[in-house]
Design a protein around this motif. Structure first.
Motif, PDB file in Angstrom:
ATOM      1  N   UNK A   1      31.536  26.058 -71.259  1.00 56.83           N
ATOM      2  CA  UNK A   1      31.241  25.252 -70.074  1.00 56.83           C
ATOM      3  C   UNK A   1      30.028  25.763 -69.216  1.00 56.83           C
ATOM      4  N   UNK A   2      29.021  25.006 -68.989  1.00 59.52           N
ATOM      5  CA  UNK A   2      27.989  25.410 -68.211  1.00 59.52           C
ATOM      6  C   UNK A   2      28.106  25.733 -66.888  1.00 59.52           C
ATOM      7  N   UNK A   3      29.306  25.035 -66.320  1.00 58.91           N
ATOM      8  CA  UNK A   3      29.779  25.292 -64.866  1.00 58.91           C
ATOM      9  C   UNK A   3      30.730  26.403 -64.755  1.00 58.91           C
ATOM     10  N   UNK A   4      31.034  27.281 -65.670  1.00 56.61           N
ATOM     11  CA  UNK A   4      32.026  28.207 -65.509  1.00 56.61           C
ATOM     12  C   UNK A   4      31.193  29.419 -65.876  1.00 56.61           C
ATOM     13  N   UNK A   5      30.836  30.228 -64.673  1.00 53.40           N
ATOM     14  CA  UNK A   5      30.446  31.705 -65.023  1.00 53.40           C
ATOM     15  C   UNK A   5      31.328  32.405 -65.755  1.00 53.40           C
ATOM     16  N   UNK A   6      32.485  32.477 -65.402  1.00 50.19           N
ATOM     17  CA  UNK A   6      33.450  33.199 -65.932  1.00 50.19           C
ATOM     18  C   UNK A   6      33.664  33.181 -67.483  1.00 50.19           C
ATOM     19  N   UNK A   7      33.776  31.586 -68.127  1.00 48.21           N
ATOM     20  CA  UNK A   7      33.721  31.280 -69.327  1.00 48.21           C
ATOM     21  C   UNK A   7      32.542  31.958 -70.069  1.00 48.21           C
TER      22      UNK A   7
ATOM     23  N   UNK B   1      21.751  30.357 -73.963  1.00 45.86           N
ATOM     24  CA  UNK B   1      20.816  29.535 -73.335  1.00 45.86           C
ATOM     25  C   UNK B   1      21.521  29.071 -72.360  1.00 45.86           C
ATOM     26  N   UNK B   2      20.993  29.080 -71.460  1.00 46.70           N
ATOM     27  CA  UNK B   2      21.655  28.472 -70.149  1.00 46.70           C
ATOM     28  C   UNK B   2      20.280  28.218 -69.200  1.00 46.70           C
TER      29      UNK B   2
END
Length: 886
Positions: free
Chosen positions: A86-92, A106-107
């Motif tokens: 998930x791109x919206x989860x820094x934790x993941x 890649x982000x």
């Protein structure tokens, strides 16, 4: 001129490699404009070159944006395995980066462009040649256990889905689901396979702008999970004019049969087909679908296998473990035609990965045991009837009943445990007197509240067993369900109280106060509740007050203003009398009494929405945080300055301080470490004391700091017995004196105000004292005095141009002074209770949520901020209950 191509590899995903074959057809509809397949292929080829000739593990922060899609396709086309997160989860991103040490991450950068962060010059891994894609299983994003998918899996599933949906190059699908989710990814893959178009959007279907984009792109396909259909119901989807819509697809969980039928009929009238589908990440995305012409008549079925796939049913063992989340009865009730659904097909995963070493593995399974119990009906359609796995989903947590059994066994207790809806059902050896202790032990072993545990103690010889001698879990569920008034749950008892017509049929000789005692025990997590107990006497404070007041009002109809200090025996609901007058008999029953909502609760609920919305700049209605300071003072008087003896009063106050400070410091410490926006003084809740300057982010937590300073100072003062006695004798005079002292700080006569004047604790303390005095005011002249003080002192508190802010504070505090309750409705009460009960945590967490969404999706930013705060409230409450001194 030949089209640029990625390096051809023996094992790559064909549709990603052959994008250029679709020429000048439009591939992507993006906010920046349209992208043809020719242009997309060029960008994919260029990115593939950047990834290099050596196969590498690429971790991709997924998003419904062109940059993420190009990187994904480049890796698939060139044979690089993609770990999609998930791109919206820094934790993941962080946890999977740490767990799998990807060669490339890649982000997006600060400008939104996807960058390739090369961690290793080549690769640090041994990658199996078939490995193409790594996805988290449903609900486990960020966990190290991943599904390993091959190039054949990805291609075969895309071909199968495109075939049964009838996708052609004239179709255009909106990306209504996240790219990292297997269902959302399958929409992308199946349309690119056929040269169809994609409307790349990150908007919610609840946004008007989404439908503007949808119509402008002439979109033909809409995909959704059950929650998507909840949103569609709310926005009036059935009245929309969507002339180009051809199909609506549904997966990601069970949609109620009646809703499947309703949407099928809507589609028939509107000219589109509904495809209800069934799948798992382990099968790349999809295993079965319900043909649209059967959706209206067979909505309870999951349908038939997808092209190329097949099902079989494995017989059940006689171990009682066959029914889980969906089960209501034992295995024998399913009949001999029920078994575990097993799927075979080219889209079945290679296997799981739990560490980087597993990336070198080839195929470890050949068929997928779904864990679902199913039957094949006479018409050939498959129906899901339950779950084989004994794992239970309780209060949002995945619980292993076997671990609960083992935990109780360590205490010398034999127990059989299983899930039943949103509760854990347990039979255990012991007596009725042991049940509270056993319930608490079971709850602590898995981190859920004791009220989510139904436990019945029985002699060893009476524990339910099958004829084989194994546990009978269906009987466990049956035995623990409340069947008599004495054994009903507190929730059911409250419901019975709310409907007096049912009382005569079910209550027997049980007293109304027994039901209220059960309700107090449930909400406050206490086992020592008696008829003489009070809410505040049992340690209740503002964190539990909201839920308790709403539940009591549902049970009793109306509540006296001082209910929180009254013994339970004095809250006994009215009992119908045969001698009652006709006028009394015509009066509304408690269950039908017009609902009201306490003003303090309403102000907390509305206030937190205004705070978050104003920070997002969805609207500008500032001042709510200052109202909440006043509400905090009001609650301080009601819940902490009780008739309890001195030591108990002080101990209760310090416990409440800890319940605010601990989760606040924990969250802010994380924000300091992760974001780098805050000074360590914020984590220590000292920013207001060291005065870091006027920077806005440093002052984000001024409200929490001020509240804690006030409570700590008052706890210290109240520790002196003399001051405690003075407050008890002069209940209005003491807060009035503190209000006068607070006004000195309001005008900064001691010269203690910080750079951001109106956020300083010394400046706003008068509002806290005003709320305290409002709770103690008992006459009109006292309230009038407080109102006059409010009208005189509020102007000038804020910058000169913020007249609306001043007016809002005056309005909110005036309501708190004069209006104890407001007219309301049941659903509105529940929503207000949820927001008010979580208001502190929403305030605490929203600064780390809304910045990611506020510019493009401000409404979603608001909803996400509220949801995260509510979630953190649940986590924090559970954690604090686990620590007994909190």
């Amino acid at each position: 001129m030949p089209f640029p191509r990625s390096p051809v590899r023996p094992r790559a995903v064909p549709f990603a490699r052959d994008l250029a074959a679709h020429g000048d057809r439009v591939a992507l509809h993006t906010p920046a404009g349209e992208v043809t397949y020719r242009a997309l292929a060029e960008r994919v080829a260029a990115t593939a070159v950047r990834l290099g000739p050596v196969r590498r593990l690429v971790l991709l922060a997924g998003a419904n944006r062109a940059g993420a899609l190009v990187t994904h396709l480049a890796a698939l086309s060139a044979g690089h395995p993609v770990l999609l997160v998930p791109g919206d989860s820094d934790h993941a991103v962080a946890s999977l980066t740490a767990a799998y040490a990807p060669d490339v991450v890649a982000r997006p950068d600060a400008d939104g462009a996807w960058t390739l962060d090369e961690r290793h010059p080549g690769t640090a891994h041994t990658l199996h040649p078939d490995l193409a894609l790594l996805l988290s299983t449903s609900g486990s994003t960020g966990a190290p256990k991943l599904v390993r998918l091959s190039h054949e899996n990805v291609q075969a599933n895309a071909e199968s889905i495109a075939a049964y949906l009838g996708i052609t190059h004239t179709d255009r699908a909106a990306t209504t689901l996240p790219m990292h989710y297997c269902y959302g990814l399958s929409v992308i893959h199946s349309h690119l396979l056929r040269g169809a178009g994609l409307l790349l959007t990150e908007r919610s279907v609840a946004d008007d702008a989404f439908w503007t984009e949808f119509r402008a792109a002439r979109a033909t396909s809409l995909a959704g999970v059950p929650y998507t259909f909840d949103l569609l119901d709310r926005i009036g989807f059935d009245r929309m004019e969507l002339p180009h819509l051809r199909r609506v697809t549904q997966a990601g969980g069970r949609l109620a049969p009646e809703r499947v039928a309703r949407y099928a009929e809507l589609g028939h009238r509107s000219g589109w087909d509904l495809f209800a589908m069934y799948g798992q990440t382990e099968a790349t995305a999809r295993m079965a679908y319900l043909p649209p012409h059967l959706a209206a008549t067979r909505p309870e079925a999951v349908g038939i296998p997808i092209p190329g796939g097949s099902f079989r049913l494995d017989p059940l063992r006689d171990d009682g473990s066959g029914v889980g989340d969906a089960g209501e009865v034992g295995d024998a009730d399913h009949g001999p035609d029920v078994g575990e659904l097993v799927y075979s097909g080219p889209n079945v995963m290679l296997g799981y990965a739990e560490s980087p070493a597993d990336l070198s593995l080839g195929r470890t399974i050949t068929e997928l045991h779904t864990g679902d119990l199913a039957r094949r009906a006479s018409d050939g359609l498959y129906e899901i009837v339950g779950r084989r796995s004994r794992f239970a989903k309780i209060r949002g947590l995945r619980i292993d009943p076997q671990r609960v059994e083992a935990a109780l066994e360590r205490h010398g207790v034999r127990a059989y445990c299983t899930g039943d809806g949103d509760e854990l059902a347990i039979t255990a050896t012991g007596t009725t007197a042991d049940e509270p202790r056993l319930r608490r032990l079971a709850a602590e072993s898995c981190g859920i509240p004791p009220r989510a545990v139904r436990l019945r103690a029985l002699p060893e010889t009476e524990l339910p067993r099958l004829s084989t001698g194994k546990p009978d879990y269906a009987a466990v569920r049956h035995l623990t369900r409340p069947t008599t008034p004495a054994s009903r749950t507190a929730t059911e008892s409250a419901t019975a109280l709310a409907h007096p017509a049912d009382r005569g049929r079910t209550r027997g000789d049980v007293r109304p106060t027994d039901d209220l005692r059960a309700l107090y025990a449930e909400i406050l997590d206490r086992t020592d509740v008696t008829e003489d107990s009070t809410f505040v006497g049992l340690g209740g404070d503002s964190l539990g007050y909201v839920e308790m007041s709403l539940r009591l009002e549902q049970a009793l109809g109306t509540l006296p203003p001082d209910w929180h200090t009254r013994p339970i025996r004095d809250l006994r609901p009215p009992t119908p009398s045969t001698s009652a007058s006709a006028e009394q008999q015509r009066a509304p029953s408690p269950g039908r009494t017009r609902r009201t909502l306490e003003t303090g609760i309403a102000l907390r609920a509305i206030g937190i929405v205004l705070v978050v919305g104003s920070h997002i700049q969805l609207f500008t209605l500032q001042g709510a945080a200052h109202i909440l300071i006043g509400v905090a003072g009001h609650n301080f008087a009601r819940f902490h300055l009780t008739d309890a003896e001195h030591r108990r009063r002080v101990r209760h106050l310090w416990r409440s301080i800890a319940r605010i400070a601990v989760p606040s410091a924990a969250w802010i410490t994380g924000a300091v470490v992760v974001t780098g926006l805050y000074d360590p003084a914020n984590a220590l809740l000292l920013n207001s004391l060291v005065d870091q300057g006027p920077e806005r982010h440093e002052w984000h937590y001024w409200f929490i700091e001020a509240l804690l300073y006030f409570l700590i100072a008052l706890a210290v003062l109240m520790a002196f017995p003399l001051l405690d006695r003075v407050e008890r004798r002069r209940t209005f005079g003491v807060p009035l004196a503190l209000l006068a002292i607070g006004l000195l700080g309001r005008y900064d006569l001691p010269d203690l105000a910080p750079a951001r004047f109106h956020l300083g604790p010394t400046v706003v303390f008068w509002l806290f004292a005003l709320g305290w005095a409002a709770a103690r005011a008992s006459t009109a002249w006292q309230r009038g005095l407080l109102t006059a003080t409010l009208l005189l002192a509020t102007p000038g508190l804020f910058p000169p141009d913020q007249h609306l802010r001043t007016a809002l504070v005056i309005t909110g505090m005036t309501l708190l002074i004069w209006v104890p309750t407001l007219p309301s409705l049941g659903p509105l009460n529940r929503l207000a209770g949820l927001l008010a009960g979580s208001s502190l945590y929403i305030y605490l967490t929203h600064f780390q949520v809304y910045p990611y969404l506020q510019h493009d999706f401000p409404v979603l930013a608001l909803l996400a901020s509220l949801a995260v705060g509510i979630g953190y409230a649940a986590v924090a409450t559970r954690g604090m209950r686990a620590v007994r001194w909190l």
